[in-house]
Write a protein that holds these residues in place. Structure first.
Motif, short mmCIF file in Angstrom:
data_model
loop_
_atom_site.label_atom_id
_atom_site.label_comp_id
_atom_site.label_asym_id
_atom_site.label_seq_id
_atom_site.Cartn_x
_atom_site.Cartn_y
_atom_site.Cartn_z
N GLU A 31 42.12 26.12 51.29
CA GLU A 31 41.98 26.80 49.99
C GLU A 31 42.13 25.80 48.85
O GLU A 31 41.36 25.82 47.88
CB GLU A 31 43.01 27.92 49.87
CG GLU A 31 42.95 28.68 48.58
CD GLU A 31 41.71 29.55 48.43
OE1 GLU A 31 41.37 29.89 47.28
OE2 GLU A 31 41.08 29.89 49.45
N GLN A 35 39.20 24.46 46.07
CA GLN A 35 39.40 24.54 44.63
C GLN A 35 39.53 23.16 43.98
O GLN A 35 39.92 23.05 42.82
CB GLN A 35 40.62 25.39 44.32
CG GLN A 35 40.41 26.84 44.70
CD GLN A 35 41.57 27.72 44.30
OE1 GLN A 35 42.32 27.41 43.37
NE2 GLN A 35 41.73 28.82 45.00
N PRO A 58 53.48 25.23 41.69
CA PRO A 58 52.24 25.96 41.39
C PRO A 58 51.05 25.02 41.52
O PRO A 58 51.18 23.83 41.22
CB PRO A 58 52.42 26.39 39.94
CG PRO A 58 53.91 26.38 39.71
CD PRO A 58 54.44 25.28 40.59
N PRO A 59 49.94 25.47 41.96
CA PRO A 59 49.56 26.83 42.34
C PRO A 59 49.80 27.15 43.81
O PRO A 59 49.19 28.07 44.36
CB PRO A 59 48.08 26.88 41.99
CG PRO A 59 47.60 25.48 42.23
CD PRO A 59 48.78 24.59 41.89
N PRO A 61 52.14 28.79 45.49
CA PRO A 61 52.43 30.17 45.87
C PRO A 61 51.18 31.06 45.94
O PRO A 61 51.07 31.91 46.82
CB PRO A 61 53.38 30.65 44.76
CG PRO A 61 54.10 29.40 44.36
CD PRO A 61 53.03 28.33 44.41
N ARG A 62 50.23 30.82 45.07
CA ARG A 62 48.98 31.60 45.11
C ARG A 62 48.23 31.32 46.40
O ARG A 62 47.68 32.22 47.04
CB ARG A 62 48.12 31.28 43.90
CG ARG A 62 46.80 32.03 43.86
CD ARG A 62 46.07 31.87 42.54
NE ARG A 62 46.20 30.57 41.91
CZ ARG A 62 45.30 29.60 42.02
NH1 ARG A 62 44.21 29.77 42.73
NH2 ARG A 62 45.49 28.45 41.40
N TRP A 63 48.20 30.05 46.81
CA TRP A 63 47.49 29.70 48.05
C TRP A 63 48.22 30.24 49.27
O TRP A 63 47.60 30.63 50.24
CB TRP A 63 47.32 28.20 48.15
CG TRP A 63 46.40 27.65 47.10
CD1 TRP A 63 45.33 28.28 46.53
CD2 TRP A 63 46.48 26.38 46.48
NE1 TRP A 63 44.75 27.47 45.60
CE2 TRP A 63 45.43 26.29 45.55
CE3 TRP A 63 47.33 25.30 46.62
CZ2 TRP A 63 45.21 25.16 44.77
CZ3 TRP A 63 47.11 24.17 45.86
CH2 TRP A 63 46.05 24.11 44.95
N ALA A 65 49.90 33.01 49.35
CA ALA A 65 49.59 34.45 49.38
C ALA A 65 48.19 34.71 49.90
O ALA A 65 47.95 35.71 50.58
CB ALA A 65 49.75 35.04 47.99
N SER A 66 47.26 33.81 49.62
CA SER A 66 45.87 34.05 50.05
C SER A 66 45.57 33.53 51.45
O SER A 66 44.53 33.83 52.02
CB SER A 66 44.90 33.44 49.05
OG SER A 66 44.95 32.04 49.10
N SER A 67 46.50 32.79 52.05
CA SER A 67 46.22 32.12 53.33
C SER A 67 46.08 33.06 54.51
O SER A 67 45.51 32.69 55.53
CB SER A 67 47.28 31.07 53.62
OG SER A 67 48.52 31.68 53.84
N ARG A 69 44.45 36.00 54.41
CA ARG A 69 43.33 36.91 54.19
C ARG A 69 42.07 36.53 54.94
O ARG A 69 41.10 37.26 54.91
CB ARG A 69 43.00 37.00 52.72
CG ARG A 69 44.08 37.67 51.94
CD ARG A 69 43.64 37.91 50.54
NE ARG A 69 44.80 37.83 49.68
CZ ARG A 69 44.77 37.47 48.44
NH1 ARG A 69 43.64 37.13 47.88
NH2 ARG A 69 45.87 37.42 47.72
#
Length: 70
Positions: A31, A35, A58-59, A61-63, A65-67, A69
């Motif tokens: 991810e 990006q 950061p970022p 934590p966003r990755w 959370a998306s890992s 999916r």
């Protein structure tokens, strides 16, 4: 590990995904690379450290959370 507390929520979330720490790390790296962040390359040990209380920058934590999916 002074000043840190384990991240039980992250540990439970990862357990619920059924993915290994290594797979979580690979998905985060993919991810990040998609990006344009080629320098982000966590491994299973880094994921364990996050569970043990280390805070990803950061970022990250966003990755994380998306890992799961994929």
């Amino acid at each position: 590990m002074t000043g840190r507390s384990s991240n039980l929520h992250l540990a439970l979330w990862i357990a619920a995904t059924g993915l290994s720490y290594g797979e979580i790390a690979r998905r985060i790296a993919a991810e990040a690379k998609a990006q344009g962040h080629r320098q982000i390359a966590p491994d299973a040990t880094r994921v364990r450290r996050w569970i043990d209380g280390e805070r990803p920058r950061p970022p990250g934590p966003r990755w994380i959370a998306s890992s799961s999916r994929c």
